[in-house]
Scaffold this active site. Sequence first.
Site, PDB file in Angstrom:
ATOM      1  N   ARG A   1       0.820  -1.223   0.000  1.00 24.89           N
ATOM      2  CA  ARG A   1       0.000   0.000   0.000  1.00 24.89           C
ATOM      3  C   ARG A   1       0.851   1.269   0.000  1.00 24.89           C
ATOM      4  O   ARG A   1       0.438   2.285  -0.548  1.00 24.89           O
ATOM      5  CB  ARG A   1      -0.949   0.000   1.199  1.00 24.89           C
ATOM      6  CG  ARG A   1      -2.102  -0.967   1.018  1.00 24.89           C
ATOM      7  CD  ARG A   1      -2.975  -1.025   2.253  1.00 24.89           C
ATOM      8  NE  ARG A   1      -4.272  -1.615   1.938  1.00 24.89           N
ATOM      9  CZ  ARG A   1      -5.250  -1.760   2.828  1.00 24.89           C
ATOM     10  NH1 ARG A   1      -5.081  -1.363   4.080  1.00 24.89           N
ATOM     11  NH2 ARG A   1      -6.399  -2.292   2.474  1.00 24.89           N
TER      12      ARG A   1
ATOM     13  N   LYS B   1     -15.730 -17.929   5.011  1.00 29.37           N
ATOM     14  CA  LYS B   1     -17.172 -18.026   5.229  1.00 29.37           C
ATOM     15  C   LYS B   1     -17.999 -17.732   3.984  1.00 29.37           C
ATOM     16  O   LYS B   1     -17.744 -16.767   3.276  1.00 29.37           O
ATOM     17  CB  LYS B   1     -17.574 -17.038   6.315  1.00 29.37           C
ATOM     18  CG  LYS B   1     -17.028 -17.399   7.676  1.00 29.37           C
ATOM     19  CD  LYS B   1     -17.606 -16.458   8.685  1.00 29.37           C
ATOM     20  CE  LYS B   1     -17.253 -16.894  10.105  1.00 29.37           C
ATOM     21  NZ  LYS B   1     -17.634 -15.832  11.042  1.00 29.37           N
TER      22      LYS B   1
ATOM     23  N   GLY C   1      -6.697  -8.312   1.028  1.00 32.43           N
ATOM     24  CA  GLY C   1      -5.450  -8.340   1.799  1.00 32.43           C
ATOM     25  C   GLY C   1      -4.755  -9.684   1.771  1.00 32.43           C
ATOM     26  O   GLY C   1      -3.550  -9.765   1.504  1.00 32.43           O
TER      27      GLY C   1
ATOM     28  N   GLY D   1     -12.010  -5.008   1.747  1.00 31.34           N
ATOM     29  CA  GLY D   1     -13.444  -4.716   1.832  1.00 31.34           C
ATOM     30  C   GLY D   1     -13.903  -3.753   0.740  1.00 31.34           C
ATOM     31  O   GLY D   1     -14.985  -3.920   0.167  1.00 31.34           O
TER      32      GLY D   1
HETATM   33  C1  3PG Z   1      -8.606  -2.119   5.326  1.00 31.79           C
HETATM   34  O1  3PG Z   1      -7.474  -2.574   5.447  1.00 31.79           O
HETATM   35  O2  3PG Z   1      -9.612  -2.831   5.291  1.00 31.79           O
HETATM   36  C2  3PG Z   1      -8.742  -0.632   5.166  1.00 31.79           C
HETATM   37  O3  3PG Z   1      -7.553   0.016   5.481  1.00 31.79           O
HETATM   38  C3  3PG Z   1      -9.904  -0.099   5.985  1.00 31.79           C
HETATM   39  O4  3PG Z   1      -9.726  -0.415   7.320  1.00 31.79           O
HETATM   40  P1  3PG Z   1     -10.991  -0.810   8.197  1.00 31.79           P
HETATM   41  O5  3PG Z   1     -11.529  -2.103   7.678  1.00 31.79           O
HETATM   42  O6  3PG Z   1     -10.482  -0.912   9.617  1.00 31.79           O
HETATM   43  O7  3PG Z   1     -11.995   0.319   8.036  1.00 31.79           O
HETATM   44 MG    MG Z   2     -11.143  -3.829   6.466  1.00 31.12          MG
END
Ligand code: 3PG
Ligand code: MG
Length: 419
Positions: free
Chosen positions: A35, A221, A377, A400
């Site tokens: 990132r 899940k 991720g 997300g």
């Molecule tokens: C992530 O890694 O999902 C983003 O940086 C957002 O973070 P968060 O899910 O804690 O809002």
């Molecule tokens: Mg997140």
Amino acid sequence: MKSIDTYDFTGKRAIIRVDFNVPLDENFNVSDSTRIRAAIPTIKKVLAGGGSVILMSHLGRPKKNNDDKYSLHHIVPTVEELLGHKVEFTGDSWGEKAAEMAAALKPGEVMMLENLRFYAEEEGKPRGLAEDASDEEKVAAKKAVKASQKEFTKRLASYADVYINDAFGTAHRAHASTALIADYFPEDKMFGYVMMGELKAIDDVMENPQRPFMAILGGAKVSTKIVIIEKLMEKVDSLILAGGMTYTFAAARGENIGDSMNEKDMHPLALEIIEKAKAKGIELYFSPDALCGNRFAADADTLECDVKDIPKGWEGMDIGTKGKKLFTEVIKDQKTILWNGPVGVFEFDKFATGTRAIADAIVDATSRGAFSLIGGGDSVAAINKFGLADKVSYNSTGGGALLEYIEGKELPGVAAIRK
Ligand code: 3PG
Ligand code: MG
């Protein structure tokens, strides 16, 4: 809409929302800098154009101010190294020091604010409410934080002349720094290169895929992937469903999955997905076999068997030999591949070979002209762990945010710039 490519940054202070929410190891060193590397071109563009840069991000989910575990000072050295430029750290985001440093910032200089989530105002959610707080107290607390959120946002905006949102990974959050702040820059707000690249890559894949188009979804899940599975079934020619959700599907078909993960309440939906895929003529692939462990640990004993015959005391933790062979075979000839979620517990070496096989097959297809987009991720962490990141077409910085964008939701961080 303004474009970073044509905007005149001469003498301007640009506040850039980046997503430097990166994993840290036990010594607080950055263990995956994807990132940070991604954001470098945006920062360099502003500096090369004669501007100065104020970086702002969150890290983790702190619940209070000045929690050193979540301080962004841990990542400053990595940013400096990758940028090849000094970065002044403010140690705060709302205090006088940040304001003074921003006011004194000269063209060519870079400063970074402290973790925005040290303040409840970033998210705009009340903190520290008693467990037994009444509904009125909750409403009052919410109102209070929404009011002070305005002050916080205004303060952040006061540091700069132009706002750049380059935090794709956080674009699904309607927070002070990702969305609300944009209102203070009606004529001077824009996307950075990470945002532009992500939106284009995903739009290309979803709207104009070269066919055949395959999606590979892992993850534990069914419940968290259900919307995206449905959305993808409108677009793809074939779909691999793997990872922990394999066993919920198998259990729904009445198979013996031993002690594997099983979301019983998802069985009807799982069967529905299988039926829908059939009706739409989408090839749906599951691994026929599993590499099981006798406990969820790196040094668990292993047993390879068919998914339909997993003995008691064992849980599926990776795909088996047949699964690797099948998936490698079907991935090989794809022209567009979207991969989200590892197919096994790749953090444990014993259970990483399935995910490795998927990565290798995607790299192979990419080398023969396929467009491959890796997102989430864990899948990006896996591809980095295998040293294959530069052998796929696109690594998304979103988890997300990527899933919500593919699901067709409007991302607040995107909407705030476009509106
Ligand atoms: C992530 O890694 O999902 C983003 O940086 C957002 O973070 P968060 O899910 O804690 O809002
Ligand atoms: Mg997140």
